[in-house]
Design a protein around this motif. Structure first.
Motif, PDB file in Angstrom:
ATOM      1  N   ASP A  25       0.831  -1.215   0.000  1.00 29.10           N
ATOM      2  CA  ASP A  25       0.000   0.000   0.000  1.00 29.10           C
ATOM      3  C   ASP A  25       0.861   1.260   0.000  1.00 29.10           C
ATOM      4  O   ASP A  25       0.559   2.242  -0.702  1.00 29.10           O
ATOM      5  CB  ASP A  25      -0.928   0.002   1.215  1.00 29.10           C
ATOM      6  N   THR A  26       1.939   1.241   0.783  1.00 37.59           N
ATOM      7  CA  THR A  26       2.831   2.403   0.860  1.00 37.59           C
ATOM      8  C   THR A  26       3.497   2.675  -0.475  1.00 37.59           C
ATOM      9  O   THR A  26       3.536   3.827  -0.950  1.00 37.59           O
ATOM     10  CB  THR A  26       3.904   2.179   1.940  1.00 37.59           C
TER      11      THR A  26
ATOM     12  N   LEU B 299       2.577   1.763  -3.531  1.00 39.86           N
ATOM     13  CA  LEU B 299       1.604   2.200  -4.534  1.00 39.86           C
ATOM     14  C   LEU B 299       1.164   3.645  -4.297  1.00 39.86           C
ATOM     15  O   LEU B 299       0.955   4.409  -5.253  1.00 39.86           O
ATOM     16  CB  LEU B 299       0.394   1.269  -4.527  1.00 39.86           C
ATOM     17  N   SER B 300       1.063   4.031  -3.035  1.00 41.41           N
ATOM     18  CA  SER B 300       0.657   5.414  -2.738  1.00 41.41           C
ATOM     19  C   SER B 300       1.746   6.404  -3.146  1.00 41.41           C
ATOM     20  O   SER B 300       1.443   7.499  -3.652  1.00 41.41           O
ATOM     21  CB  SER B 300       0.331   5.571  -1.254  1.00 41.41           C
ATOM     22  N   TYR B 301       3.022   6.036  -2.948  1.00 42.89           N
ATOM     23  CA  TYR B 301       4.112   6.925  -3.371  1.00 42.89           C
ATOM     24  C   TYR B 301       4.192   7.017  -4.893  1.00 42.89           C
ATOM     25  O   TYR B 301       4.532   8.081  -5.443  1.00 42.89           O
ATOM     26  CB  TYR B 301       5.444   6.436  -2.809  1.00 42.89           C
TER      27      TYR B 301
ATOM     28  N   GLU C 101       1.649   6.908  -6.958  1.00 44.79           N
ATOM     29  CA  GLU C 101       0.603   7.853  -7.347  1.00 44.79           C
ATOM     30  C   GLU C 101       1.004   9.282  -7.008  1.00 44.79           C
ATOM     31  O   GLU C 101       0.732  10.222  -7.783  1.00 44.79           O
ATOM     32  CB  GLU C 101      -0.711   7.484  -6.653  1.00 44.79           C
ATOM     33  N   LEU C 102       1.660   9.461  -5.875  1.00 41.53           N
ATOM     34  CA  LEU C 102       2.110  10.793  -5.473  1.00 41.53           C
ATOM     35  C   LEU C 102       3.153  11.330  -6.441  1.00 41.53           C
ATOM     36  O   LEU C 102       3.139  12.517  -6.799  1.00 41.53           O
ATOM     37  CB  LEU C 102       2.676  10.746  -4.053  1.00 41.53           C
TER      38      LEU C 102
END
Length: 489
Positions: A337-338, A340-342, A344-345
């Motif tokens: 999750d971490t 994938l979130s970075y 997108e960021l």
């Protein structure tokens, strides 16, 4: 948690006895490459369990500190032999438990055995100093002695080798230990404990506590009987532990990194690509010394980038037990999750995702935490993905015009763990060594990896910068000095 009845239950070790938690609660160790593969259940210890472990270690210290260095050394050597004998089985378990490639897992077990042997030898000559005195009747010397009970708290990315480099010098110096491993990799940690216990450690000298940190951390960080805490993990967790420790408790914190590799215009491009792939995607980017930024001279940027993309595309992703696999899964759902979130960021901030960053979900990847290695081009040092530790296979490629600009970018983070320079110019290499703000500095080498016989640690918020790990220096943290004056009658 629902109990799985056909999965083996393992126990913790307190005062020489294999025990369950007083709470009778359990947690599971799961294969991140295939979440249907459960390696075992482990006691979810609570505060009272951890206190019992500290009690046992405190009681055992009086006798263990008096045990001869030769005896302590022989136990470490025997444990190393057991690791060698059990290497194939332990490597397979490590691969399943952490997601590491089998070859890397096998090397980790071997490295752990080498670490035990190193400290078994070093403790036989680790001593104080003698000092000249103007008083002819005086004899002045320093004497090193163990601290007492040491808390060892370790992460999941190197679940055997990191504990080895902390536990071996602690025991060799005459301390007793309470060991709390990461809950993602308790089985691998248990195997190290088994070898040390089977090698002849007296009861209470090494105690093994599993479970959630929130349940046991108070006993391991605030008890005044804990004379030292050695921790490897995130900077946030390390700062929390450091702030809770007693005034009389030493802390050794090896924390996060945002490690750069700088490519000069005269550097070997093929070598730079190879170093980036190994440093950035080895262990799926989950190494504290992993390469996460590549700072490239603009004159070779357009030539380097396609080579890096092609190398990343050619990587085989899969279960580390499968032949030919070059990158395994992330360690757990939280890491996935971490990452994938970075990713997108990074897109939102304007970096170009030129390859990877895809969550693999079908077929052989359906039950694992898989992503493709990600490359962001045209990144800047101001972007979050270039500043914060992602701890995954995500690389930011940053163009610059000079070594001075590269150094400014490399140093413009809160971390200072590892850094590398690719160049053929000795003068540039010397400038880099002088000006880079990192505890581990490399030239034409990956940012990852360190010798067991050399000091290891970071600068800035990558470490407490007080005591280094590894090497002979690693023994200093686990001893205190008395200065002794003898005079004539």
């Amino acid at each position: 948690m629902e109990t799985v009845h056909d999965v083996q239950k393992f126990k913790s070790l307190i005062d020489g006895e294999w025990v369950e938690s007083q709470s009778s609660e359990w947690f599971q160790s799961i294969n991140p490459a295939d979440t249907s593969d459960i390696l075992g259940q482990f006691p979810n210890m609570n505060h009272e369990d951890a206190v019992r472990a500290v009690d046992a270690a405190a009681l055992a210290f009086a006798d263990w500190r008096k045990t001869s260095p030769t005896k302590r050394s022989s136990i470490l050597i025997k444990a190393a032999q057991l690791l060698d004998e059990r290497r194939e089985r332990y490597a397979e378990e490590l691969c399943r438990e952490e997601g590491k490639l089998y070859g890397a897992a096998s090397k980790e077990v071997a490295r752990s055995a080498s670490t035990l042997r190193f400290y078994a030898q070093e403790i036989l000559s680790f001593t104080g100093e003698t000092f000249p005195s103007d008083d002819g009747d005086a004899f002045v010397f320093s004497h090193r002695e163990p601290l007492g009970v040491v808390a060892v708290i370790t992460p999941w990315n190197f679940p055997m080798s990191i504990p080895s480099r902390k536990i071996a010098p602690a025991l060799a110096a005459g301390n007793t230990v309470v060991f709390k491993p990461a809950s993602d990799t308790p089985l691998t940690a248990l195997r190290l404990v088994e070898c040390l216990y089977d090698a002849g450690l007296p009861k209470g000298v090494l105690n093994f506590v599993t479970g959630q940190a929130s349940r046991v951390s108070a006993a391991l960080t605030t008890d005044v009987r804990i004379r030292a805490i050695t921790f490897t993990g995130s900077t946030r967790a390390g700062e929390a532990i450091h702030s809770k420790a007693s005034l009389t408790t030493r802390t050794q914190m090896e924390l996060g990194g945002k490690n750069p590799l700088i490519l000069m215009e005269d550097g070997n491009l093929e070598k730079a690509v190879d170093l980036t792939i190994k440093g950035g995607y080895g262990l799926t980017g989950q190494a504290c010394t992993g390469t996460s930024r590549v700072i490239v001279m603009r004159s070779v940027y357009d030539e380097f980038l396609p080579l890096l993309i092609e190398a990343a595309k050619s990587m085989k992703i899969g279960n580390g037990l499968d032949k030919g696999v070059e990158m395994g899964p992330l360690a757990n759902q939280s890491q996935l999750d971490t990452v994938l979130s970075y990713i997108e960021l990074g897109k939102k901030e304007g970096a170009r995702l030129v390859y990877g960053g895809e969550h693999l979900t079908g077929g052989e990847y359906a039950k694992g935490y898989y992503v493709t290695p990600a490359i962001f081009a045209d990144a800047t040092q101001a972007m979050t993905i270039s500043r914060e530790e992602i701890f995954g296979p995500v690389i930011s490629v940053i163009p610059v015009d000079s070594l001075e600009e590269a150094l400014e970018a490399a140093n413009d983070v809160e971390y200072g763990l590892s850094a590398s320079l690719v160049t053929r110019d000795i003068n540039k290499a010397n400038l880099f060594v002088r000006e880079i703000e990192a505890g581990t500095v490399k030239v034409n080498r990956t940012t990852t990896g360190n010798l067991i016989n050399a000091p290891f640690g970071g600068l800035k918020r990558s470490s407490t910068t007080t005591f280094r790990e590894s090497g002979r220096t690693g023994l200093e943290f686990f001893t205190q000095i008395k200065t002794v004056y003898y005079g004539g009658e």
